[in-house]
Design a protein around this motif. Structure first.
Motif, PDB file in Angstrom:
ATOM      1  N   PHE A  15       0.922  -1.132   0.071  1.00 18.13           N
ATOM      2  CA  PHE A  15      -0.005  -0.074  -0.180  1.00 18.13           C
ATOM      3  C   PHE A  15       0.810   1.373   0.040  1.00 18.13           C
ATOM      4  CE2 PHE A  15       1.028  -0.574   4.374  1.00 18.13           C
ATOM      5  CZ  PHE A  15       0.969   0.519   5.139  1.00 18.13           C
ATOM      6  N   ILE A  16       0.290   2.364  -0.104  1.00 15.90           N
ATOM      7  CA  ILE A  16       1.126   3.785  -0.037  1.00 15.90           C
ATOM      8  C   ILE A  16       0.632   4.426   1.296  1.00 15.90           C
ATOM      9  CG2 ILE A  16       1.123   6.032  -1.029  1.00 15.90           C
ATOM     10  CD1 ILE A  16       0.393   4.784  -3.894  1.00 15.90           C
ATOM     11  N   ALA A  17       1.888   4.758   1.796  1.00 18.87           N
ATOM     12  CA  ALA A  17       1.758   5.621   3.140  1.00 18.87           C
ATOM     13  C   ALA A  17       1.502   7.132   2.912  1.00 18.87           C
ATOM     14  CB  ALA A  17       2.741   5.321   4.028  1.00 18.87           C
ATOM     15  N   ALA A  18       0.474   7.732   3.449  1.00 17.86           N
ATOM     16  CA  ALA A  18       0.308   9.228   3.235  1.00 17.86           C
ATOM     17  C   ALA A  18       0.892   9.887   4.288  1.00 17.86           C
ATOM     18  CB  ALA A  18      -1.234   9.562   3.016  1.00 17.86           C
ATOM     19  N   LEU A  73       4.696  12.689   0.276  1.00 19.75           N
ATOM     20  CA  LEU A  73       5.252  13.900   0.988  1.00 19.75           C
ATOM     21  C   LEU A  73       4.961  14.910   1.105  1.00 19.75           C
ATOM     22  CD1 LEU A  73       9.074  12.599   0.362  1.00 19.75           C
ATOM     23  CD2 LEU A  73       7.710  11.519   2.147  1.00 19.75           C
ATOM     24  N   PHE A  74       4.950  15.675   1.909  1.00 23.32           N
ATOM     25  CA  PHE A  74       4.564  17.280   1.961  1.00 23.32           C
ATOM     26  C   PHE A  74       5.858  17.826   1.302  1.00 23.32           C
ATOM     27  CE2 PHE A  74       4.855  20.896   4.938  1.00 23.32           C
ATOM     28  CZ  PHE A  74       4.178  21.803   4.334  1.00 23.32           C
ATOM     29  N   GLU A  75       5.708  18.893   0.801  1.00 21.42           N
ATOM     30  CA  GLU A  75       6.711  19.677  -0.104  1.00 21.42           C
ATOM     31  C   GLU A  75       8.124  19.766   0.806  1.00 21.42           C
ATOM     32  OE1 GLU A  75       7.392  23.770  -2.696  1.00 21.42           O
ATOM     33  OE2 GLU A  75       5.242  22.921  -2.424  1.00 21.42           O
ATOM     34  N   GLN A  76       7.901  20.369   2.371  1.00 18.03           N
ATOM     35  CA  GLN A  76       8.611  20.671   3.260  1.00 18.03           C
ATOM     36  C   GLN A  76       9.612  19.366   3.378  1.00 18.03           C
ATOM     37  OE1 GLN A  76       9.175  22.606   6.646  1.00 18.03           O
ATOM     38  NE2 GLN A  76       8.154  24.513   5.812  1.00 18.03           N
ATOM     39  N   THR A  77       8.782  18.363   3.372  1.00 19.47           N
ATOM     40  CA  THR A  77       9.439  16.932   3.766  1.00 19.47           C
ATOM     41  C   THR A  77      10.603  16.560   2.517  1.00 19.47           C
ATOM     42  OG1 THR A  77       7.446  16.374   4.767  1.00 19.47           O
ATOM     43  CG2 THR A  77       9.160  14.506   4.565  1.00 19.47           C
TER      44      THR A  77
END
Length: 294
Positions: A15-18, A73-77
């Motif tokens: 699966f994909i982790a959000a 990922l979030f952009e900062q991450t």
């Protein structure tokens, strides 16, 4: 785009982790993790703390490519590092997990029973950086609350219009028109949504591929035709506010649909847990979501 990552996303088990809570939802994500808003004085400190949380998740032995295919990922991450590597490179090189980037800027006001995405003025620049950071794909979210044909058409038109820019930049878009699980017209919304998505998919060239992220449908296997479509790499499901157990049960009824859970993945994690407790809680979550996905 890496062919090996493409194959993994298309045919891999898991699966994909959000992990992509953004500025608006970060305080909630931190609070759920046991970090209250008196623990940080400003936004910078808040983002440092959320990066610590994500680093703890990603570096955990439970965050394992045998179960997890990709991570959003979030952009900062994306712009930060884990153990000296950019997060996308850490995921790829150390974990064998495919990195995605959330690119939307949040939701516009509700109109015609839906919330479109706000404009994304710096998309070209963001996609360029995503390529430099070895990101495989992107994700962007809209929300559907009513079975309004015009509104739903607007949502899907916008998603695919931006999706095509993302494809042109060499990335794979995850198109996410979420149907609100509390909508009294949820099933009707899903029928209209499926028809609109299909119309767009049928207009793509054979080398244009997308992924879809959809609410778990009221009628099991509603999205079977989308899952089997040649232009669709994978269809993933959001937990949408269901508890993990409930989301897993609903997911199991849908052949070929896999999870892309956020809150349902991290709901039992807490900042005060020892590493042993944290890893055990994460492992239990990962394995239960994996089982529901396969």
């Amino acid at each position: 785009m890496q062919q090996s990552q493409f194959e993994k996303m298309k045919n891999g088990k898991g699966f994909i982790a959000a992990l992509d809570q953004s500025g608006g939802s970060t305080p909630k994500a931190l609070a759920a993790y046991g970090v209250t808003d008196d623990a940080y004085a400003n936004e910078d400190e808040m983002f440092d703390l959320v990066h610590e949380m994500r680093t703890r998740i990603i570096t955990s032995p439970a965050f394992d490519s045998n179960y997890i295919l990709g991570a959003i990922l979030f952009e900062q991450t994306m712009d930060r590092e884990i153990e000296g590597l950019y997060t996308g490179d850490y995921l790829t090189e150390k974990k064998g997990i495919v990195p995605f980037l959330k690119v939307d800027k949040g939701l516009a006001e509700e109109s015609n029973g839906v919330q479109l995405m706000k404009p994304i003025p710096d998309l070209t620049e963001t996609l360029k950086r995503a390529n430099e950071r070895h990101i495989f794909g992107t994700k962007m979210r809209s929300v559907i609350k009513e079975a309004n044909p015009e509104g739903i058409k607007d949502v899907v038109d916008q998603q695919f219009e931006i999706g095509k820019q993302i494809i042109a930049a060499g990335l794979v878009p995850i198109i996410e028109p979420e149907v609100d699980i509390n909508s009294p017209e949820k099933e009707k919304c899903e029928e209209l949504l499926k028809a609109e998505i299909l119309r767009h998919l049928n207009n793509l060239n054979e080398n244009e591929h997308v992924m879809l992220k959809l609410s778990i449908p009221t009628q099991a296997n509603t999205y079977k035709t989308l899952i089997e479509h040649p232009n669709v790499i994978r269809v993933v499901a959001l937990s949408g506010g269901y508890s993990r157990d409930e989301a897993n049960e609903k997911l199991k009824e849908n052949d070929g649909l896999i999870a892309s859970f956020s809150r349902a993945l991290s709901q039992d994690l807490n900042v005060s847990q020892t590493d042993e407790e944290f890893n055990a809680a994460l492992e239990a979550a990962v394995k239960s979501i994996y089982e529901a996905s396969v």
